[in-house]
Each structure stands twice: as C-alpha cells, then as structure tokens.
Design an enzyme around this catalytic site. Structure first.
Site: not given
Ligand code: GLA
Length: 361
Positions: A105, A109, A155
């Site tokens: 968190g 990711s 991500d």
């Molecule tokens: C989050 C989402 C990604 C992307 C970003 C913003 O991390 O998981 O897919 O959209 O926000 O760039």
C-alpha cells in the site's frame, strides 16, 4: 521470516512510474521501471490452495473451484484462478508462502506484484505456456474484473517485463515497448508521504470516466491520436483533463529521448513539468505531494513527480547517486516539520528484471 522452502521460488518486483501519469487507461504512453523491492513466493504444487503471508500474518485455504472473493489480499490469488479458468485453463493448487521487501500500500504496486507472482508460478508449475505480455494482460483482468479496480495495464506490464538497469518505454495501446537504460550515476528515491489513499478509487474512476467520455465524443480510441486542435468542441473540464493527457504523452517521448542521451537535466525538468501539470490540470496531487516534489528539487534533485495514482501515496525524486541519502534525509526532515501528523518513509530503488521463477532441485 520464511518458514517454508517451496519447490519453486518466485521473485516478483514492484514498479515505479518515472513518467506517464494517468495515460495508460486512454491507451497512451508510460515509462515505468520494475523495482528491486519485491514479493517472494515459495510454492509447491498441491491439490487445493493454502497460502500465508508473513507481511500481514494471515493464511487462507480454498479449493480451486471455490473462488468467491473475501475482500482481503487472497483475492489476488483467487482472481488469478478465476481469470485463468475463464481462459479455459485449469491449473492445480499450491501450498505457498509470501514474504516481501516491497512495502504494501505504498504506491509501489504491491498488488500487481502479488498477481504476477501467482500467475508466473502457475504458468511455470502447470506449463500454461503464457508469454509475459499475456500474463500482464490476465493480471490486469484480475484487477478489473475480479477485484473491481479499473486500472490500466502499466503496473502489471512493468512487473512482468521489467529489465535490470532499464526503464521501459511502453505504448499501452500496442504493448510495444523499449528498454531505456537508466544511467549508473543516477538514483531513484521513492518518498512515501504517509498520506493514505482512501479516496483514490473514486477520484481515479472519475478521472477515467471524464477522459473516456471526451475520447468517445471525439471518436478516438487512443489519447496518442489526439491533437490539441481536436479539443475545441469539448466541455471545459473534459478538455482540461484530456489536454493534460495529450501533453503527458508528448513528455513521455521527450523524457525517453533525454534519458537515452544521458541528459539527466532535461529528463529531470520534464518530470517536474509533468508533476506541476498533473497537479494543476488533472487535480491528482495534494499539498503533501506538491511539497515533497518542490523540496526535492530545492534539495538538488534533477526532477521529481508523484508516482502511481496520486492524491497521497508516493513521489519519486531522480537524484545524483552520491547525493541520494542526503537529499532523501533533507526532504524527510522538512516534511516532518511541515506535516507532523504524517509518518513518511523513503526507499531507494534500483531498476530490476521482471518476475522470475526458479525451480529448486
Ligand atoms: C495506478 C494504476 C495504473 C495507472 C496509474 C496512474 O497506479 O494502477 O494503471 O493508471 O495509477 O498513472
């Protein structure tokens, strides 16, 4: 601490996005890297699934035909089975233990990392024959269709296909990508504001709806194909949001060119311009992130910007390798003074390979 050695070990990175904020869900350009901070999965095939996580000290077990979500981290595991079964695959279960150096968190990711760890293990252990690109696409579906988060593919793609010492320049429409070397004398520091991201999901979905609506009116699929002249007839808010995305796509290309040329000054300036733009015109920042970015540059960073969704979470600073610690400490000290209610932390990250599965013995 690990208590279990599996027949397979999976090391799965997190990601940091260098530039290309909120462009992926309009099929634009992004340039993330996979981090050395990672999730580790020790796993052995078995009939059902029994998994534990040392980070949150919980364990779950379920048969592979019981895939109801339970609103906890295990949903990322269940979701992999659900999506694979929709694809006509029927991988067996496993006994697995997750440990992590990747903080949960913190905008790095950890959820994509968990998904790809499971996907790559199942792919290896049960010979599913999935390419890395395919695993990234299926893991995105875990988020979109099973967990209910409408993210883009950045991500999962970065976590699946990352390259040591490189960022990845990705066209999220075609999924063509190019590794771009990160010069050895440059370090990336991630600074977590300690601001939790409770409202992120609704704000994120709102942004997404606004730009999707605008693209629909224009009859264009990818934000890469929008030029500033197309935007004239749009209502003011749709125009402002989409205009930001169009500029950001251009900046990703400029940042890539600068990084390839080893021109870190221009690269850093482009990141800073991206942050100021996303803050002013996409309204995805907050006082804490703006503070970190400006202080990072004052302290000597080449550039800085929010990373991930925004509205809290983390910012990155691109700094001279030798100054990384002193700049990070200086940001943290001024931040703590200005925002004593938050508990910030920082990490230095290295660009790493995407998910790796090894078989022991
Ligand atoms: C989050 C989402 C990604 C992307 C970003 C913003 O991390 O998981 O897919 O959209 O926000 O760039």
């Amino acid at each position: 601490m690990r208590s279990f050695d599996g027949a397979y070990t999976v090391i799965c990175p997190g990601r940091v996005n260098l530039i290309g904020g909120h462009t992926d869900y309009t099929l634009g350009r992004v340039m993330p890297l996979a981090t050395d901070l990672h999730t580790r999965l020790e796993a052995t095939p078995s009939d059902d699934v029994r998994v534990s996580s040392s980070a949150v000290e919980t364990s779950y077990s379920f048969p592979t035909d019981d895939l109801d979500p339970v609103n906890d981290w295990v949903d990322y595991v269940k979701g992999c089975y659900a999506v694979l079964q929709q694809e006509g695959e029927d991988p067996g279960g496993f006994r697995g233990e997750f440990t992590a150096t990747l903080p949960i968190g913190s905008g790095l990711s950890s959820s994509a990392s968990l998904e790809l760890a499971v996907m790559a293990f199942l792919n290896g252990a049960y010979d599913l024959g999935l390419s890395r690109e395919r695993m990234a696409q299926l893991s995105k579906r875990v988020e979109n269709d099973y967990v209910g988060v409408s993210c883009g593919i950045m991500d999962q793609f970065a976590v699946a296909l990352g390259r040591e010492d490189h960022a990845l320049s990705i066209d999220t429409e075609t999924l063509e990508y190019e590794p771009v070397p990160v010069p050895g004398n440059v370090a990336v520091v991630v600074f977590h504001t300690g601001v939790s991201r409770d409202l992120v999901d609704s704000a994120y979905n709102q942004r997404r709806e606004t730009v999707e609506r605008a693209l629909e009116k224009l009859g264009i699929d990818s934000s890469k194909d929008v030029s500033e002249d197309n935007l004239d007839g749009l209502p003011p808010l749709e125009r402002e949001r989409l205009e930001y995305v169009v500029r950001e796509n251009t900046r990703v290309q400029e940042a890539k060119t600068a990084l390839e040329a080893g021109d870190i000054e221009t690269f850093g300036d482009t990141l800073l311009a991206a942050h100021r733009d996303i803050s002013a015109h996409y309204d995805a920042s907050c006082a804490e992130l703006d503070f970190v970015v400006e202080k990072a540059v004052d302290a000597g960073a080449y550039g800085a910007r929010l990373t991930g969704a925004g509205w809290g979470g983390a910012a990155i600073a691109v700094v001279d390798d030798e100054e990384a610690d002193s700049i990070a400490r200086s940001i943290e000290a001024t931040y703590r003074e200005r925002f004593p209610e938050h508990d910030p932390h920082h990490y230095r990250v290295e660009a790493s390979d995407g998910v790796r599965v090894t078989r022991s013995g």
